[in-house]
Enzyme design. Structure first.
Site, mmCIF file in Angstrom:
data_model
loop_
_atom_site.group_PDB
_atom_site.id
_atom_site.type_symbol
_atom_site.label_atom_id
_atom_site.label_comp_id
_atom_site.label_asym_id
_atom_site.label_seq_id
_atom_site.Cartn_x
_atom_site.Cartn_y
_atom_site.Cartn_z
ATOM 1 N N CYS A 53 0.838 -1.199 0.000
ATOM 2 C CA CYS A 53 0.000 0.000 0.000
ATOM 3 C C CYS A 53 0.871 1.246 0.000
ATOM 4 O O CYS A 53 1.742 1.396 0.851
ATOM 5 C CB CYS A 53 -0.908 -0.021 1.230
ATOM 6 N N CYS A 56 0.423 3.278 3.502
ATOM 7 C CA CYS A 56 0.972 2.891 4.807
ATOM 8 C C CYS A 56 2.099 1.868 4.728
ATOM 9 O O CYS A 56 2.700 1.542 5.748
ATOM 10 C CB CYS A 56 -0.144 2.355 5.701
ATOM 11 N N CYS A 101 -7.213 -1.274 1.958
ATOM 12 C CA CYS A 101 -6.117 -1.714 2.816
ATOM 13 C C CYS A 101 -6.649 -1.870 4.239
ATOM 14 O O CYS A 101 -7.300 -0.962 4.762
ATOM 15 C CB CYS A 101 -4.995 -0.676 2.771
ATOM 16 N N CYS A 104 -4.764 1.002 6.689
ATOM 17 C CA CYS A 104 -5.038 2.446 6.627
ATOM 18 C C CYS A 104 -6.398 2.777 6.021
ATOM 19 O O CYS A 104 -6.809 3.931 6.019
ATOM 20 C CB CYS A 104 -3.938 3.189 5.875
ATOM 21 N N CYS A 124 -8.846 -6.340 -8.924
ATOM 22 C CA CYS A 124 -8.506 -5.332 -9.923
ATOM 23 C C CYS A 124 -8.075 -4.083 -9.150
ATOM 24 O O CYS A 124 -8.908 -3.378 -8.577
ATOM 25 C CB CYS A 124 -9.732 -5.076 -10.793
#
Length: 136
Positions: A53, A56, A101, A104, A124
């Site tokens: 991510c 984060c 995520c 975060c 996706c």
């Protein structure tokens, strides 16, 4: 539950997110936007490694679960255990499953039931929401 209503382990003010992320990253991760298909180099990334991510740093997917879906976005058949959460997205007169995520709450993309075996899932994911760490 809407990701805006949930508290995540990594939280920042809107100003902090805007300072950390590029305008395009902010639009996708915090504004639930979508990048133009085919616009991110990570769609074409084939090396061994881990996709994390951009908000984060949490590891989300590995190259072993990535596949070419022909959609113009990086696609994976499964995330790393516990790395993502999902919510129902009812925008644009359709019902989709949004992927975010788990650390975060950043919007990553959507998951669809049209992926390859063994999972049958297609995560996706917006490439701009990801960082790539090459494997060793």
């Amino acid at each position: 539950m809407d990701t805006l209503e949930k508290t995540f382990p990594v939280t920042k003010t809107d100003a902090e997110w805007r300072q950390q992320l590029t305008p395009e990253q902010y639009d996708v991760l915090r504004g639930h936007g979508t990048e133009r298909p085919g616009s991110c180099a990570l769609n074409y990334e084939k090396r061994a490694g881990t996709f994390s991510c951009v908000g984060c740093g949490q590891d989300l997917f590995t190259n072993t679960t990535k596949f070419e879906s022909g959609t113009g976005w990086p696609s994976f058949d499964q995330p790393l255990p516990g790395s993502v959460g999902t919510t129902i997205d009812r925008k644009f007169f359709m019902v989709r499953t949004e992927v975010h995520c788990s650390r975060c709450g950043g919007h990553l993309g959507h998951v669809f039931p049209d992926g390859p075996p063994p999972t049958g899932q297609r995560y996706c994911i917006n490439g701009v929401a990801l960082d790539f760490k090459p494997g060793k």
